[in-house]
Design a protein around this motif. Sequence first.
Motif, mmCIF file in Angstrom:
data_model
loop_
_atom_site.group_PDB
_atom_site.id
_atom_site.type_symbol
_atom_site.label_atom_id
_atom_site.label_comp_id
_atom_site.label_asym_id
_atom_site.label_seq_id
_atom_site.Cartn_x
_atom_site.Cartn_y
_atom_site.Cartn_z
ATOM 1 N N SER A 93 7.706 4.278 2.938
ATOM 2 C CA SER A 93 6.646 4.808 2.081
ATOM 3 C C SER A 93 6.193 6.192 2.519
ATOM 4 N N LYS A 94 6.456 6.522 3.768
ATOM 5 C CA LYS A 94 5.876 7.734 4.332
ATOM 6 C C LYS A 94 6.514 9.006 3.768
ATOM 7 N N GLU A 95 7.757 8.928 3.314
ATOM 8 C CA GLU A 95 8.379 10.114 2.724
ATOM 9 C C GLU A 95 7.644 10.529 1.454
ATOM 10 N N ALA A 96 7.289 9.549 0.621
ATOM 11 C CA ALA A 96 6.545 9.861 -0.594
ATOM 12 C C ALA A 96 5.169 10.418 -0.265
ATOM 13 N N LEU A 97 4.546 9.898 0.780
ATOM 14 C CA LEU A 97 3.228 10.398 1.163
ATOM 15 C C LEU A 97 3.322 11.791 1.771
ATOM 16 N N ASP A 98 4.436 12.114 2.411
ATOM 17 C CA ASP A 98 4.627 13.481 2.906
ATOM 18 C C ASP A 98 4.673 14.459 1.737
ATOM 19 N N ASN A 99 5.232 14.034 0.620
ATOM 20 C CA ASN A 99 5.214 14.880 -0.582
ATOM 21 C C ASN A 99 3.776 15.069 -1.077
ATOM 22 N N LEU A 100 2.964 14.033 -0.986
ATOM 23 C CA LEU A 100 1.563 14.152 -1.384
ATOM 24 C C LEU A 100 0.821 15.109 -0.457
ATOM 25 N N ILE A 101 1.126 15.064 0.827
ATOM 26 C CA ILE A 101 0.523 16.014 1.771
ATOM 27 C C ILE A 101 0.858 17.444 1.364
ATOM 28 N N GLN A 102 2.112 17.666 0.959
ATOM 29 C CA GLN A 102 2.504 18.994 0.528
ATOM 30 C C GLN A 102 1.728 19.413 -0.707
ATOM 31 N N ILE A 103 1.538 18.497 -1.649
ATOM 32 C CA ILE A 103 0.747 18.798 -2.857
ATOM 33 C C ILE A 103 -0.678 19.185 -2.483
ATOM 34 N N LEU A 104 -1.277 18.457 -1.556
ATOM 35 C CA LEU A 104 -2.655 18.760 -1.144
ATOM 36 C C LEU A 104 -2.721 20.102 -0.426
ATOM 37 N N SER A 117 -6.189 -4.551 -2.363
ATOM 38 C CA SER A 117 -5.897 -3.207 -2.889
ATOM 39 C C SER A 117 -6.743 -2.142 -2.210
ATOM 40 N N GLN A 118 -7.971 -2.492 -1.828
ATOM 41 C CA GLN A 118 -8.819 -1.532 -1.121
ATOM 42 C C GLN A 118 -8.224 -1.197 0.242
ATOM 43 N N LYS A 119 -7.731 -2.206 0.949
ATOM 44 C CA LYS A 119 -7.116 -1.965 2.258
ATOM 45 C C LYS A 119 -5.845 -1.120 2.115
ATOM 46 N N ARG A 120 -5.088 -1.380 1.056
ATOM 47 C CA ARG A 120 -3.865 -0.587 0.848
ATOM 48 C C ARG A 120 -4.208 0.882 0.541
ATOM 49 N N ALA A 121 -5.229 1.097 -0.285
ATOM 50 C CA ALA A 121 -5.646 2.469 -0.592
ATOM 51 C C ALA A 121 -6.139 3.170 0.670
ATOM 52 N N GLN A 122 -6.887 2.409 1.508
ATOM 53 C CA GLN A 122 -7.406 3.010 2.730
ATOM 54 C C GLN A 122 -6.265 3.335 3.706
ATOM 55 N N ALA A 123 -5.205 2.537 3.717
ATOM 56 C CA ALA A 123 -4.057 2.814 4.578
ATOM 57 C C ALA A 123 -3.418 4.148 4.214
ATOM 58 N N VAL A 124 -3.362 4.446 2.919
ATOM 59 C CA VAL A 124 -2.820 5.732 2.473
ATOM 60 C C VAL A 124 -3.735 6.865 2.925
ATOM 61 N N VAL A 125 -5.046 6.690 2.734
ATOM 62 C CA VAL A 125 -6.000 7.716 3.146
ATOM 63 C C VAL A 125 -5.893 7.968 4.650
ATOM 64 N N ASN A 126 -5.797 6.908 5.434
ATOM 65 C CA ASN A 126 -5.695 7.062 6.892
ATOM 66 C C ASN A 126 -4.460 7.878 7.268
ATOM 67 N N TYR A 127 -3.354 7.606 6.593
ATOM 68 C CA TYR A 127 -2.122 8.341 6.893
ATOM 69 C C TYR A 127 -2.303 9.826 6.581
ATOM 70 N N LEU A 128 -2.965 10.139 5.472
ATOM 71 C CA LEU A 128 -3.189 11.541 5.110
ATOM 72 C C LEU A 128 -4.097 12.239 6.110
ATOM 73 N N ILE A 129 -5.131 11.538 6.556
ATOM 74 C CA ILE A 129 -6.039 12.124 7.545
ATOM 75 C C ILE A 129 -5.304 12.384 8.859
ATOM 76 N N GLU A 130 -4.446 11.432 9.267
ATOM 77 C CA GLU A 130 -3.669 11.602 10.494
ATOM 78 C C GLU A 130 -2.757 12.827 10.421
ATOM 79 N N ASN A 131 -2.429 13.233 9.212
ATOM 80 C CA ASN A 131 -1.526 14.365 9.029
ATOM 81 C C ASN A 131 -2.249 15.628 8.573
ATOM 82 N N GLY A 132 -3.531 15.721 8.911
ATOM 83 C CA GLY A 132 -4.236 16.978 8.784
ATOM 84 C C GLY A 132 -5.031 17.204 7.519
#
Length: 662
Positions: free
Chosen positions: A535-546, A573-588
């Motif tokens: 899942s992290k590759e897709a979230l890395d794309n989201l980091i780039q968008i941000l 679903s709330q925990k899953r959404a928060q897991a995504v947010v945590n990953y984004l915060i960890e990446n700046g």
Amino acid sequence: MKRLLLIALGLVYLTSGNISAQPTKKLEKADALYNAGAYFDAIALYRDDIDKIKDKKELSLYLFKIGNCFRQIGEPRQAEQWYEKAIRRECPNPKVYYYYAEMLKMNEKYDLAIEQFQKYKVLVPNDPLAEVGIQSCELAKQWIATPAGYEITNMRAINSKFSDFSPAYASTDYNILYLTSSRNGTVGNKTSAVTGENFSDIFITELNNKGIWSAPKPLDETINSQFDEGTPSLTPDGNNMFFTRCKVSKRNKLGCQILYAKQSDQGWLTPKELELAADSMIVAHPAISADGTELYFVSNIPGGNGGLDIWKITRQAGSEEWSAPINLGPQINTPGNEMFPYIHPDGTLYFSSDGHPGMGGLDIFKAKKNDEGQWVIENMRYPVNSTADDFGIIFEKEREAGFFSSRRNGGRGADDIYMFYLPPINFNMIGKVIDEKTRTTITDATVKLVGSDGTIATMQTQSDGSFRFNLVPNTDYVIVASKKGYLNNKAKETTKGLTKSQDFNVSIALTSTAKPIEIPNIFYDYDKWELRPESKEALDNLIQILNDNPNITIELASHTDSRGSQEYNYELSQKRAQAVVNYLIENGIATDRLKAKGYAQTQPKVVDENLAAQYPFLTPGTVLDKKFIDSLTNEDQKETVHQINRRTEFRVLREDYQSSGK
């Protein structure tokens, strides 16, 4: 002239080993010619009596000599065959492998050549030319596959079926050209035992107002003699000429000298010799600088780095007194041969070499000094260079254009003169900005071009969504497109390494912020909320968008399928959404730009055109709720819909975010 210099250099590189058996009269005569450098005449005598040699070792050494003869007169295909014969009979001279490899390279048999260079390297590990040969084969394949942008034209109007080479400009408008030729009509009009052609003379040709070069005519006997003359170099006004004269005979090596002549109203005055070395030495291939204060030349005088080296002498402006010769050093000169120097008005040195990595035979190189005063050497590459000998280049002052000599296939004779020209390189970026969903064009989007050379340019897209920029060579570019109501997006292009004009077609798709945007490929294990690695590759794309859109804040929304209780799914679903947010915060990503929200199964997916195209049983506009799922009779289709509903999306909350800087 080129081969004469190598012949006059001596036989240190051609030693065939001691032959103890008594040779025939023809072989004795052939050896005498060979030792004097009269290779052309020696070949026929060797071949006449070669079958009379019975001892295998002795025969191999004679076969090696015949290979040397053909190599020296510029016949690599014949030389290859004779070296191969020598190797089959176990020639004891290890140099046979090196020369065999060189001929294979010139005949474009690169893989076979590498094998022979490697064999030679084992036998003579201290000779750096073996590694140069291996590197040359690899580079030659690359250069042929990716040619430089020069346009090459054979000058058939001035070439003959004999050797024509070493052009030199004799006027500031480049309409008078001197050249060296062994064609019919030379002054000596005698056949050289070295090359089998006439002794060479200096000829002149002129360009008329219709753009046609005249038939070359020899200069008078003030300049040309019964010996070999050639490789002229003139001052820009055409009134001072330096040239080479090589005196040869069938029995002796007499060396080469540089002569200097001035032109008067009546023609060229009697030339004088520049006394730079003993008559038996090679002093040749003069190249005078535009201001007349430096003269580059080729020689084997003591103190060099290998075979023939490039040297220079200097003088004060207006003086006739030259300095002592100065060797250009090991950055230019190699254990091989460096020849045919030419000094460009801008100070760039051009020369030919068989000791630097090249495509075969002599290659043309350019050399410039860096800020530390060190020479930086660059091969001119294909198509200026070929697998044959390429040498004697000259340039116009203001254009990347001129002439050079080559023995490549397809010419009129042996060495031919070629014209070269580097067309202006034009790079255009032609692009469109489109809507990522509808694929329609976007008018009045802002497109910003940023180049690695510091270039910044901005424009608005036209009514058809198009934009256009002119690019420059050797530059990396980033193109950023933006418009209110859309996420920024970018593309990258580069002109580095490109040698031909090119148009870059770029399409930049912008995503609307009006609706939630699904993040594809966010996976969780069943009943888990921890992100799986894929899942992290897709979230890395989201980091780039941000990062590309630093002014937005977003809500991360997680959705479940309709199975399970709504209360439980809200928590999951709330925990899953928060897991995504945590990953984004960890990446700046700043915390205040992110909001996590779980929606359980309360917002089922609505089928769009893309989903309908992917799954034919779905219709655009259909809400994938429990009622629709229950209407399906195919269990696989039901599972597909559940999977579609299990998704993570983001939507833009604000587009005016300003970082607090904390």
